[in-house]
Design an enzyme around this catalytic site. Structure first.
Site, PDB file in Angstrom:
ATOM      1  CG  ASP A 239      -1.519   7.636   0.954  1.00 36.64           C
ATOM      2  OD1 ASP A 239      -0.692   8.540   0.839  1.00 36.64           O
ATOM      3  OD2 ASP A 239      -2.420   7.404   0.116  1.00 36.64           O
TER       4      ASP A 239
ATOM      5  CG  ASP B 255      -1.590   1.231   1.541  1.00 32.83           C
ATOM      6  OD1 ASP B 255      -2.260   1.730   0.621  1.00 32.83           O
ATOM      7  OD2 ASP B 255      -1.479   1.751   2.676  1.00 32.83           O
TER       8      ASP B 255
HETATM    9 MG   LIG Z   1      -2.585   3.199   3.698  1.00 30.58          MG
END
Ligand SMILES: [Mg+2]
Length: 455
Positions: A22, A20
């Site tokens: 962020d 992922d």
């Molecule tokens: Mg995230």
């Protein structure tokens, strides 16, 4: 008594490794981002919706109220910390802590109801379905400041009501509008609103550039494995954040890049991929890719939306293995950890609270990662007497009784605070973890060590 043994985690066991973006690969300076988001939301509510100007108070004054995973009882204006079984471990009305008598008067002697149990039983349905409108979890660092905003609104409404609770609160839709507006793609493209212009003008205040060791590790990893990025953020934002944190050549670290992925649905659904047309963002349609087409591995293409089944078979094709083994790093306990595990990826859960709750703490209080006085540990809560009355266990993993830590225990292989815990070592390193010797849980444990409350 359970025995505590050792277990080994090996990165070389995997053919494909994904991330992922962020709060996983690209980290934020949480204290600064929380304050900035809070003030942007306050400005919207005061100027657009006529809310009380006292909402402008600094977030930092109530930083102890912040606790990832709090659930708001929307109509009653209550905030609850839930157990793995959907029982209220602790609660507040607005920012005011609720007594045991107050908790049981709202939620009964078992401190739960069918909705809270439903949330614990099926968190994906809880955030995607209609329950979301009644009980709203603040489950990641992007929406956590909104929890404090809501609590302060409840305080002000009660104050103007003669210090008595209202029968029903209806402010949530205004706060939700503020959140949607703050992160809207239009604001991103036009560089308007309360969030994007600030973070773009002064990224050094809000983002942490990735270190050289992490970048080197990613480079080495891509030589040995298929690497992929699955971000829920819009491609323009991913492009900007990744360029700042990883460098302008950030795409070279990945064989596959997926943006606007709409997790958790990405892992379970059959939405088509599109190729992002970034050369001309005004008016040219992104090109849709048929569901049965193999996606070529190239860091030149940014894919949008899509589905795990197609990405998985494309990666299998790409690495020439019939049943490749997938490892995925993510911070969102529902969208990343739970959803990816259901699709049979092995997951490393990134939980920054682990850094704050280790000894000595590696994150300052201001970041809103610790809430010792108000909500207690993210991983364990011994406050609720019924849980206290259970036989005490020597198994640290059995103690993970909060809704969110239990998701980690059930659906992750490992829990780390930061990716550097793993990327600081060569890819053939063998990580020794604490393991419950009695059952064959897939959870291998915490790296580099247990949070203090589980020791
Ligand atoms: Mg995230």
């Amino acid at each position: 008594m359970a025995t505590v043994g050792r277990s080994i985690f090996r990165l070389r066991h995997y053919d494909c490794v994904g991330f992922d973006m962020d709060h996983t690969l690209c980290r934020y300076k949480l204290g600064a981002v929380f304050e900035m988001e809070y003030q942007a939301l306050a400005k919207y509510l005061i100027e657009q919706k006529g809310y009380d100007v006292r909402l402008r108070r600094p977030l930092a004054e109530d930083v102890d109220f912040l606790h990832k995973g709090l659930v708001m009882d929307v109509e009653l204006g209550n905030f609850v910390k839930l157990s793995a079984k959907g029982q209220v471990l602790r609660a507040s009305h607005g920012t005011k802590p609720m007594t045991t008598a107050e908790i049981t008067s709202h939620y009964g002697p078992l401190r739960s109801n069918e909705f809270l149990r439903q949330m614990a039983d099926d968190p994906i349905e809880a955030i995607e379905g209609p329950l979301h409108r009644k009980y709203r979890p603040f489950k990641d660092y992007f929406d956590l400041p909104a929890a404090l905003m809501c609590a302060r609104i409840v305080d002000l409404l009660d104050y103007t009501n003669g210090n008595k609770p209202l029968e029903k609160y209806t402010f949530w839709r205004d706060v939700l509008c503020g959140l949607v507006e703050m992160f809207s793609r239009d604001n991103l493209k036009l560089n308007t609103g309360g969030f994007y212009p600030k973070i773009k003008r002064h990224p050094e205040l809000y983002l942490q550039p990735c270190g050289e060791r992490l970048k080197k590790w990613l480079t080495e990893l891509k030589k040995e494995k298929v690497t992929f990025l699955i971000s829920g953020s819009d491609p323009e934002y991913v492009q900007w954040v990744a360029s700042y944190c990883l460098g302008t050549d950030w795409r070279n670290y990945f064989d596959y890049i997926v943006c606007a992925s709409k997790k958790p649905g990405f892992f379970s659904g059959q939405r088509a991929f599109q190729r992002w047309n970034y050369t001309n963002s005004s008016g040219v349609e992104d090109e849709e890719i048929p569901l049965d087409e193999v996606l070529p591995a190239t860091s030149k293409t940014i894919y949008l939306r899509g589905n795990w089944t197609q990405l998985k078979s494309s990666m299998s094709w790409c690495c020439g293995v019939d049943h490749p083994k997938f490892l995925y790093f993510g911070d969102h306990l529902i969208q990343d950890v739970l959803a990816a595990d259901i699709s049979r990826l092995d997951v490393v859960a990134m939980v920054e609270e682990l850094a704050a709750e280790s000894q000595p703490p590696k994150a300052p209080l201001i970041d809103g990662l610790t809430s010792y006085k108000r909500w207690g540990s993210f991983f364990y809560d011994g406050g609720f007497t019924e849980i206290n009355n259970r036989q005490t266990t020597a198994d640290p993993f059995e103690k993970m009784n909060t809704l969110w830590s239990n998701l980690v225990r059930k659906h992750a292989r490992l829990c780390v605070a930061y990716i550097e815990t793993i990327s600081d070592y060569p890819s053939n390193h063998e990580f020794v973890t604490v393991q419950n010797g009695q059952n064959s849980d897939k959870f291998l444990g915490f790296l580099p060590g247990l949070p203090t409350c589980l020791v």
